[in-house]
Design a protein around this motif. Structure first.
Motif, mmCIF file in Angstrom:
data_model
loop_
_atom_site.group_PDB
_atom_site.id
_atom_site.type_symbol
_atom_site.label_atom_id
_atom_site.label_comp_id
_atom_site.label_asym_id
_atom_site.label_seq_id
_atom_site.Cartn_x
_atom_site.Cartn_y
_atom_site.Cartn_z
ATOM 1 N N ALA A 506 35.918 48.276 40.711
ATOM 2 C CA ALA A 506 36.646 47.077 40.291
ATOM 3 C C ALA A 506 35.709 45.886 40.147
ATOM 4 N N ILE A 510 34.353 43.863 36.282
ATOM 5 C CA ILE A 510 34.471 42.456 35.876
ATOM 6 C C ILE A 510 33.213 41.655 36.197
ATOM 7 N N GLY A 578 39.320 38.669 40.318
ATOM 8 C CA GLY A 578 39.224 39.815 41.207
ATOM 9 C C GLY A 578 39.363 39.354 42.642
ATOM 10 N N LEU A 660 42.985 43.256 40.703
ATOM 11 C CA LEU A 660 42.440 42.599 39.526
ATOM 12 C C LEU A 660 43.590 42.003 38.734
ATOM 13 N N ASN A 686 38.811 46.571 33.549
ATOM 14 C CA ASN A 686 38.708 45.277 32.858
ATOM 15 C C ASN A 686 39.676 45.291 31.681
#
Length: 757
Positions: A506, A510, A578, A660, A686
């Motif tokens: 994760a 990003i 995030g 996210l 993303n």
């Protein structure tokens, strides 16, 4: 490159011996030997005079009392991290940057940044002094290089936006020093847009061609073809001093056993040298590294880049003296500076100090890199990961001090990279110090911003499998605030089968940097990887690099038991937040090491919203002025929330969990007042990164989509029809979201999704 305009007043050293801005004191009781020279609109250079010339000065610059600060300091020789406090005594040694928080009274005292600099042949850092003084440590690294008068050992800058503050200060340093280039002046290498595989955790030092080939084959077969293959340590010709030159370190494969070794030839070792191509029909394909690289690229069309690892000085132990065909080298006994002696114990440092470095003299550094890099280029290598970078400060006694030695080596490295690897074919690693940032980044554009990804704790703590992952997140997020002005942040590899793999994935999704894994051959979590990697080996990369949100800057997301790490980034048309629960371990001042803090490892709660994203920043800011509503999509909860610009949603996360949130400005269609906001491919971490183009007409919206999977948008009304690549398709409409399936395109062009209302 002029700093942006600011309403903040100038920093001044007043008649009462205080440093002030807007008539607000931020450092008091400034000693009489401190000088201040105005620079830019809201900054000043700080210097000092001493009675005696010395190679090492520790000078108080004033007292810091009861003002919250965040800082970046070297907790290891090679690596920096985030640290907070409110008094001068709270600082750590080897601090590279300090930001003082603005005052709570409407911001009368703005944010203030303290940035130690290079001053002549001396390099600066900050550290705690007595009675809450902040001391500047200015050192040459050589007893033969002394000085007593300095005018620009430190730069101080004030501003009302912490992100602009850092950028403006480093632009001033760029103009003042003229020894580096800003990231915005350079182009990152193409690997930042490719999925990669690194051999390190898969093989460590036993890496060999057949294993690399099998590793790539497994990823390709699983639908995640790599665009980058990084052959890490284990390919070079090395040996211990007591070994014959023909030995090539054949059995030096245990952890740390390679570190005393020295390079004995520029060419690859026997494992790669003895490779024979199975393709006998091509006369160009014969043996060695060149044949292997050609086979890799020919057989796996996704592989555009093959990089290899090497150390700044050639290898961990440098070059072996007296070897024919190599530049002459002298074994130097490294000496730790007083600041480095307080850093965390480190196996690499211990090995290097005990065995010395075979250092090529600075005037021969260019010959060393030319010999190594010209060979690599000739066998088809596209770039290098240069490791063990921050070493020269320990070796510089007889070479003009740390600044002069660094300048010579970085100039030689830059010359070679420009010649052989297109100027930017480098990943810098173990480079976290201002010597490198100020002197080594004229060409280098990509660099690691965190300590290594540790699968487990090398010190043996079983809980380190978890809390060290939180440390990694924090290193990368906060270091990027400083380093991202010099180099494009690289958050390092991870393993897709690790217990915290999704947590890592994760953050990488990003981060805005490259995404690469170090999975063992045949051991992959393909469902997770496919949320990062597209079928052609490319990725959905953010347009900027991830940074902590304002609310996190002056807090402790590792061991205060309450702060959630939140990071923000921008895609072309959306923002992303995030949220990560990293609590559970980190730096311990008393033991001088990272350690578990399990008492803080529990669920933490926070809020997130559109205001967490710095919409005006980034390479291409997202225009949100006048936007009255935002659509926020939560990746894990698969939930959509409509929010005002100041609105928030509640988030509670268990340890080492994440969320996210894609944040998309809502537009009202002119023809029928339908509210609309793109979300993206919700099967990708993303999500918003899939949106490559966005065009509104009176009653239609056209979106260019990169990737394949489930596309969602917010629409206040159900559309009349949806088209994908000009063909009408079935779609769902639930929870005010339009749901369509986007296939992988037959050409390299993006898919076009059209909504008709």
């Amino acid at each position: 490159m002029a700093p942006s305009a600011s309403k903040v007043g100038s920093i001044a050293l007043d008649k009462h011996s205080n440093f002030t801005v807007n008539d607000q004191v931020f450092l008091s009781e400034v000693p009489a030997n401190i000088s201040a020279t105005a620079a830019a609109a809201s900054g000043c250079f700080v210097g000092f005079d001493t009675e005696e010339a010395s190679s090492h000065h520790v000078i108080p610059i004033g007292k810091l009392k009861n003002i919250k600060f965040m800082s970046i300091f070297r907790f290891k020789v090679w690596w920096t991290t985030h640290w907070v406090g409110s008094n001068g005594s709270d600082l750590e040694r080897e601090t590279q940057i300090v930001i003082l928080d603005k005052s709570d009274d409407g911001g009368k005292r703005p944010y203030v940044l303290l940035l130690p600099l290079i001053d002549g042949q001396f390099r600066g850092s900050l550290q705690p002094g007595s009675d809450d003084n902040i001391d500047i440590c200015l050192e040459s690294g050589s007893t033969k290089v002394t000085g007593s008068s300095f005018r620009a050992a430190l730069y101080m800058h004030a501003g009302d936006d912490p992100f602009t503050l850092v950028k403006d200060a480093i632009r001033v340093a760029r103009a003042h020093l003229g020894t580096f280039k800003l990231l915005e002046e350079k182009t990152p290498p193409g690997i930042v847009d490719k999925f990669g595989w690194c051999t390190w955790d898969a093989f460590y030092l036993t890496v060999h061609p057949h294993g690399v080939y099998e590793g790539v084959q497994g990823l390709v077969d699983g639908g995640c073809p790599p665009g980058l293959v990084l052959i890490d340590d284990g390919w070079q010709s090395i040996c211990h001093d007591e070994d014959p030159i023909t030995y090539e370190g054949m059995n030096r494969t245990s952890a740390g056993e390679q570190m005393p070794c020295r390079l004995i030839r520029f060419q690859e070792n026997y494992k790669f040298r003895d490779y024979e191509s199975p393709n006998k029909s091509d006369p160009a394909k014969k043996t060695g590294m060149g044949a292997f690289v050609r086979d890799l690229k020919d057989n796996f069309k996704s592989v555009d880049y093959v990089y290899v690892w090497h150390a700044l000085c050639g290898y961990w132990g440098g070059l072996r003296p007296g070897v024919p065909g190599l530049p002459e080298a002298t074994v130097i006994a490294p000496k730790l500076t007083p600041g480095l002696e307080t850093t965390m114990e480190d196996l690499a440092v211990d090995k290097i100090v005990n065995n010395g470095i075979g250092l090529v003299p600075p005037e021969q550094a260019e010959a060393m890199y030319e010999g190594l890099h010209s060979h690599l280029e000739s066998v088809g290598i596209d770039g290098v990961k240069v490791d063990v970078i921050h070493l020269l400060e320990m070796l510089c006694e007889d070479y003009g001090g740390r600044v002069d030695l660094a300048k010579a080596y970085y100039k030689a490295l830059t010359t070679s990279v420009n010649k052989h690897f297109k100027g930017n074919g480098v990943i810098a690693s173990m480079e976290h110090c201002n010597d490198f940032m100020f002197l080594g980044t004229e060409a280098i554009t990509l660099g690691r911003v965190g300590d290594d990804f540790w699968c487990t704790d090398p010190s043996g703590d079983p809980n380190g499998t978890f809390w060290l992952q939180g440390c990694h997140m924090v290193h990368c997020a906060y270091n990027s605030l400083w380093m991202g002005n010099f180099i494009h942040p690289d958050w390092d590899m991870f393993q897709s089968t690790h217990p915290c793999a999704e947590f890592h994935a994760a953050s990488r999704a990003i981060s805005g940097g490259p995404i690469y894994v170090s999975d063992s051959v045949g051991k992959h979590n393909f469902p997770l990887l496919k949320s990062l990697v597209l079928p052609d080996g490319s990725i959905l990369r953010c347009d900027y690099y991830a940074l902590p949100t304002r609310g996190c800057l002056f807090e402790d997301p590792l061991h205060d038991g309450k702060t959630m790490l939140k990071i923000w980034n921008l895609n072309k048309f959306t923002g992303v937040v995030g949220a990560f629960n990293c609590q559970g371990g980190g730096w311990c001042r008393e033991t001088r090491r990272n350690k578990c803090a399990s008492e803080y490892s529990h669920a933490v709660s926070s809020v997130a919203g559109p205001s967490d994203i710095e919409w005006k920043h980034g390479n291409k800011p997202v225009l949100v002025e006048g936007v009255k509503l935002f659509a926020m999509y939560m990746f894990r909860e698969k939930k959509l929330i409509i929010s005002k610009p100041s609105g928030t949603i509640d988030i509670t996360l268990e340890p080492f969990n994440f969320e996210l949130i894609t944040v998309s400005p809502i537009t009202v269609l002119a023809h029928n007042s339908v509210q609309f906001a793109p979300i993206g491919l919700v099967n990708m971490l993303n999500t918003g990164g899939a949106i490559q183009s966005l065009a509104y007409k009176a009653s239609t919206v056209r979106i260019g989509v990169k990737g394949t999977g489930e596309m969602r948008v917010y629409a206040s009304d159900k559309p009349l029809a949806c088209k994908v690549n000009g063909k009408s398709v079935e779609f769902g409409y639930e929870g005010s979201m339009v749901i369509t399936q986007v296939p992988w395109p037959e050409s390299s062009e993006d898919s076009m999704v059209e909504y008709l209302f």
